[in-house]
Enzyme design. Structure first.
Site: not given
Ligand SMILES: Cc1cc2nc3c(=O)[nH]c(=O)nc-3n(C[C@H](O)[C@H](O)[C@H](O)COP(=O)(O)OP(=O)(O)OC[C@H]3O[C@@H](n4cnc5c(N)ncnc54)[C@H](O)[C@@H]3O)c2cc1C
Length: 393
Positions: A112, A220, A297
């Site tokens: 990651r 993996y 997410d």
């Molecule tokens: C165990 C596990 C395994 C996974 N494996 C996979 C995989 O193999 N393949 C895959 O595609 N997905 C996988 N996922 C899912 C994937 O990790 C997430 O869907 C993805 O990281 C979501 O990214 P995001 O940018 O939407 O959210 P996030 O990564 O949650 O980023 C949100 C960001 O917003 C910031 N933030 C929050 N609130 C505020 C605020 N008020 N002001 C400013 N900043 C803020 C946070 O600090 C964070 O940096 C897995 C998840 C888990 C739990």
């Protein structure tokens, strides 16, 4: 500074995860000035792996970041499911040349930090993107002709605001108003192991999932095969909260006490686990209101059983950029078109991920049915809805 007084269009992005960074690149490529707010004082990702299906890799190509990421990824030869009770292989999808040709892209796995780091580097290398760490977004106001983000450091104006603030999104509460995420009752423990600590017969260049009663283990290789990613999942109602906190190895051993020795040996190699309480939400078609929308997410959190949460976030980013390309289309219209273009596909991924979880964790007769069903022949066509190229990319 009002957006009305600025020449270019300006996007405000809340969250510097994979989704927010990808959105920044996608919008910058459409001539947007981008301010991305991350509440943490520095960008970071956890030490764990992530799987990238062909659709995720295609989205990275569309964002022009696939080359450095491809160099850091590992390409497993197969996706394999083992029965964690008797140690039998029950399903195998080869992911070699024929798979690549069929879907037009490979199946990759990557650390990651490497994926996130390359997205950060690409944003830093794009002059129209300003990455603002240490800026927590506390609220926003949509004024009709522009939108303002109130951050811990000051107020910023833009033409649109994207809530890419993850599972516990604050922005979502202003749009969908559907309360906290749903706790699945499943717990994930994650760790990374040096390859020399992996028993030699398990050092396979494969994504291996050991499916057991109310539990499973995934492993993996990562980083040129020098590391192994481990994710152990089990059912427990014990935890209400818990995100990136330390796990209890003894509890893990107890939950996996009755599974195959190979699984127990792998689990026993790890001293320090990180723990997640796994959550998702019901799919919704309400992501956009006025000049504000959701991505990743924040829009469609899903259980990880389909390995697609980040993939869907990358696809969102590509789609949003495409729909905002034409400056003649009013931004609120483009945001509703984006929501409608994405919600069925990401909703299907949310619901399919739940089903996969049930399948993986089957016990008793359900386990027998699963094994008979999968052993009767499994190929990648069942995933064509996910991996096939989409109309837009
Ligand atoms: C165990 C596990 C395994 C996974 N494996 C996979 C995989 O193999 N393949 C895959 O595609 N997905 C996988 N996922 C899912 C994937 O990790 C997430 O869907 C993805 O990281 C979501 O990214 P995001 O940018 O939407 O959210 P996030 O990564 O949650 O980023 C949100 C960001 O917003 C910031 N933030 C929050 N609130 C505020 C605020 N008020 N002001 C400013 N900043 C803020 C946070 O600090 C964070 O940096 C897995 C998840 C888990 C739990």
């Amino acid at each position: 500074m009002s957006a009305a007084n600025t020449r270019g269009r300006r996007a405000l992005i809340v969250g510097g995860g994979i989704g927010g960074l990808a959105a920044a690149l996608s919008l910058a490529a459409r001539q947007f000035e981008v301010d991305l707010f991350e509440r943490a004082s520095e960008f970071r990702e956890i030490g764990a792996g992530i799987q990238l299906g062909p659709n995720s890799i295609r989205a990275l190509q569309a964002l022009n970041v696939s080359e450095p990421i491809a160099q850091k990824a590992v390409y497993p030869d197969a996706l394999v499911m083992m029965d964690a009770v008797d140690g039998r292989e029950i399903a195998r999808i080869e992911t070699g040349l024929a798979f690549r040709k069929r879907f037009g892209a490979p199946y990759g796995v990557i650390h990651r930090a490497d994926l996130h780091g390359e997205l950060v580097a690409a944003c830093i290398g794009t002059p129209s993107i300003r990455l603002r760490t240490g800026h927590a977004v506390e609220g926003f106001s949509d004024q009709g002709d522009h939108v303002s983000a109130n951050t811990s450091v000051g107020t910023f104006d833009g033409d649109l605001l994207i809530g890419a603030d993850g599972l516990w999104s604050n922005i979502r509460q202003h749009i969908a108003q559907d309360g906290p995420p749903r706790r699945s009752g499943h717990i994930a423990y994650r760790a990374v192991l040096k390859t020399e600590d992996v028993p030699p017969h398990l050092r396979r260049n494969e994504m291996v999932l050991w499916a057991g009663p109310k539990c499973h283990l995934v492993h993996y290789p990562l980083r040129g095969g020098h590391l192994f990613n481990l994710v152990a999942v089990f059912h427990s109602d014990r935890y209400e909260e818990g995100w990136n906190s330390f796990g209890d190895p003894q509890e893990l051993q107890a939950r996996f006490a009755n599974v195959h020795v190979d699984v127990r040996v792998m689990l026993g190699k790890i001293e320090e686990w990180r723990m997640w309480v796994l959550c998702d939400r019901e799919p919704t078609a309400t992501w956009s209101r006025g000049r504000v929308t959701l991505l990743g997410d924040a829009a469609h959190p899903m259980l990880q059983y389909l390995a697609q949460g980040a993939g869907m976030a990358l696809e969102d980013a590509v789609c949003l950029g495409q729909l905002l390309a034409d400056p003649e289309v009013p931004i609120p219209t483009a945001l509703v078109t984006y929501q409608n273009a994405r919600c069925l596909r990401s909703g299907r991924a949310q619901l399919t991920a739940r089903l996969y979880g049930e399948f993986y964790h089957a016990a008793g007769v359900r386990r027998d049915i699963r094994n008979a069903f999968l052993s009767s022949g499994m190929n990648s066509e069942g995933l064509a809805w996910l991996y096939d190229p989409q109309p837009s990319f």
